[in-house]
Design a protein around this motif. Structure first.
Motif, short mmCIF file in Angstrom:
data_model
loop_
_atom_site.label_atom_id
_atom_site.label_comp_id
_atom_site.label_asym_id
_atom_site.label_seq_id
_atom_site.Cartn_x
_atom_site.Cartn_y
_atom_site.Cartn_z
N SER A 113 -0.62 11.66 -0.57
CA SER A 113 -0.45 10.88 -1.79
C SER A 113 -1.58 9.87 -1.90
CB SER A 113 0.90 10.15 -1.74
OG SER A 113 1.15 9.48 -2.95
N PRO A 114 -2.63 10.16 -2.68
CA PRO A 114 -3.74 9.23 -2.82
C PRO A 114 -3.28 7.84 -3.29
CG PRO A 114 -4.30 11.35 -3.79
CD PRO A 114 -2.84 11.39 -3.47
N ILE A 115 -3.80 6.81 -2.65
CA ILE A 115 -3.42 5.43 -2.94
C ILE A 115 -4.67 4.69 -3.40
CG2 ILE A 115 -2.49 3.30 -1.95
CD1 ILE A 115 -1.22 5.22 0.25
N SER A 116 -4.61 4.11 -4.57
CA SER A 116 -5.79 3.43 -5.11
C SER A 116 -5.74 1.94 -4.80
CB SER A 116 -5.90 3.64 -6.62
OG SER A 116 -4.77 3.11 -7.28
N GLY A 117 -6.93 1.34 -4.74
CA GLY A 117 -7.04 -0.10 -4.58
C GLY A 117 -7.29 -0.57 -3.18
N TYR A 118 -7.24 0.33 -2.19
CA TYR A 118 -7.40 -0.07 -0.80
C TYR A 118 -8.41 0.81 -0.06
CZ TYR A 118 -3.42 -2.94 -1.89
OH TYR A 118 -2.59 -3.86 -2.49
N GLY A 119 -9.45 1.19 -0.78
CA GLY A 119 -10.55 1.87 -0.15
C GLY A 119 -10.52 3.38 -0.19
N ARG A 120 -11.66 3.93 0.17
CA ARG A 120 -11.85 5.39 0.12
C ARG A 120 -10.89 6.13 1.03
NH1 ARG A 120 -18.49 5.47 0.71
NH2 ARG A 120 -18.85 3.65 -0.63
N LEU A 121 -10.58 5.51 2.17
CA LEU A 121 -9.72 6.18 3.15
C LEU A 121 -8.37 6.54 2.54
CD1 LEU A 121 -9.42 7.05 6.17
CD2 LEU A 121 -8.32 4.83 6.53
N MET A 143 0.79 -1.22 0.00
CA MET A 143 0.00 0.00 0.00
C MET A 143 0.83 1.28 0.00
SD MET A 143 -3.20 -0.93 2.56
CE MET A 143 -2.21 -1.43 3.98
N ILE A 144 2.05 1.21 0.44
CA ILE A 144 2.84 2.41 0.71
C ILE A 144 3.14 3.20 -0.57
CG2 ILE A 144 5.16 1.42 0.48
CD1 ILE A 144 5.77 2.75 3.24
N PRO A 145 3.06 4.52 -0.52
CA PRO A 145 3.29 5.32 -1.74
C PRO A 145 4.77 5.50 -2.07
CG PRO A 145 2.74 6.76 0.09
CD PRO A 145 2.61 5.35 0.61
N GLU A 146 5.00 5.96 -3.28
CA GLU A 146 6.37 6.19 -3.76
C GLU A 146 7.11 7.17 -2.86
OE1 GLU A 146 8.66 7.83 -7.79
OE2 GLU A 146 6.47 7.83 -7.66
N GLY A 147 8.38 6.88 -2.62
CA GLY A 147 9.22 7.78 -1.84
C GLY A 147 9.08 7.62 -0.34
N VAL A 148 8.21 6.70 0.11
CA VAL A 148 8.03 6.44 1.53
C VAL A 148 8.48 5.01 1.81
CG1 VAL A 148 6.39 6.34 3.45
CG2 VAL A 148 6.07 8.01 1.60
N THR A 149 9.23 4.81 2.88
CA THR A 149 9.67 3.47 3.25
C THR A 149 9.14 3.12 4.64
OG1 THR A 149 11.76 4.36 4.09
CG2 THR A 149 11.74 3.50 1.84
N ALA A 150 8.99 1.82 4.88
CA ALA A 150 8.53 1.34 6.17
C ALA A 150 9.60 0.44 6.77
CB ALA A 150 7.22 0.57 6.02
N HIS A 151 9.85 0.64 8.05
CA HIS A 151 10.89 -0.10 8.76
C HIS A 151 10.26 -0.66 10.04
CE1 HIS A 151 13.65 1.77 5.93
NE2 HIS A 151 12.89 2.84 6.10
N PHE A 152 10.56 -1.90 10.36
CA PHE A 152 9.83 -2.61 11.40
C PHE A 152 10.74 -3.09 12.52
CE2 PHE A 152 7.32 -2.83 7.60
CZ PHE A 152 6.01 -2.75 8.03
N ALA A 153 10.21 -3.04 13.73
CA ALA A 153 10.82 -3.69 14.89
C ALA A 153 9.74 -4.56 15.52
CB ALA A 153 11.33 -2.66 15.90
N ARG A 154 10.14 -5.66 16.13
CA ARG A 154 9.16 -6.61 16.65
C ARG A 154 9.06 -6.54 18.17
NH1 ARG A 154 6.95 -10.37 13.22
NH2 ARG A 154 7.51 -9.85 11.07
N VAL A 155 7.80 -6.62 18.64
CA VAL A 155 7.53 -6.66 20.07
C VAL A 155 6.91 -8.01 20.38
CG1 VAL A 155 7.35 -4.18 20.45
CG2 VAL A 155 5.36 -5.42 19.66
#
Length: 237
Positions: free
Chosen positions: A225-233, A26-38
């Motif tokens: 950044s509007p993202i298509s395919g995953y709902g109106r939100l 889902m994430i838009p261009e130019g944005v990255t996601a980084h994860f840590a686990r709990v």
């Protein structure tokens, strides 16, 4: 530069295998996601309540990636101790990092408020005791629950293994005419894959845990950044 628009830091339950691929899709261009686990292996009261103990370390570890905003990516874990618990988690993250933060439960309420949602139908993979806590949280924040149903699954692997077709049918079954929207709960549940078709078939907004978490984090990061395919939100980001 990696994440030239924004870097998102997400604290994900250690047994969760759905949230990361959902966010990557889902994430838009130019944005990255980084994860840590709990740490959490199943949705028991003891493990959900202990999640907050792992938040400081996970937050600090994510800060090494120079993330801009933080999200606690667990619905039940961010509301298990009642009204205001989500804000307690946010304050813990902010104390450790000095950065803006949200939780999945917080993001839900913000999204419902943005869309004027006053009553929802709730579909979850949870056991009844979590559903009841979720209902109390939502209604305490001004959102009534018209109907709810859960699959009674405490194990993360079982939750992640539920196919989108079953989630689609579950969401349709729990819908009520008086509900303004459907909420499909749990960041380890494949609800995001059903949003577009459910909105088409039901004619009302559909929200999922991973969708609202990403939406709230993008807002915190100032990314429009509007993202298509995953709902109106996400189309309105």
């Amino acid at each position: 530069m990696i994440g030239w628009r924004a870097r998102l830091g997400i604290l994900v339950p250690s047994a969760n295998i759905v949230m990361e691929p959902d966010i990557y899709r889902m994430i838009p261009e130019g944005v990255t996601a980084h994860f840590a686990r709990v740490w959490i292996t199943e949705d028991t009261p003891e493990e959900l309540e202990k999640m907050i103990d792992y938040v400081p370390r996970a937050s600090i570890e994510l800060s090494h990636a120079l993330v801009d905003v933080y999200g606690f990516g667990c619905t039940s874990g961010s509301l298990v101790n009642g009204l205001g618990y989500d804000q307690q988690i946010i304050e813990t993250i902010k104390k450790e990092t000095g950065k803006p933060a949200t939780t999945t439960a917080t993001a839900c309420i913000q999204a419902f408020t943005e869309y004027g949602i006053k009553k929802i139908s709730l579909a979850t993979p949870y056991e009844n005791w979590i559903n009841e806590k979720e209902k109390v949280f939502f209604e305490g924040n001004g959102v009534q629950v018209a109907a709810m149903d859960g699959l009674g699954l405490p194990e993360a692997e079982a939750i992640a293994s539920v196919d989108p077709g079953r989630i689609y049918r579950m969401a349709k079954a729990v819908d009520r005419p008086e509900a303004d929207a459907i909420f499909i709960s749990c960041t380890d549940f494949r609800g995001a894959e059903t949003i577009r078709i459910l909105e088409q078939d039901l004619g009302k907004p559909v929200f999922t845990s991973n969708q609202v978490t990403l939406w709230a984090m993008l807002r915190l990061a100032g990314v429009k950044s509007p993202i298509s395919g995953y709902g109106r939100l996400l189309e309105s980001v």
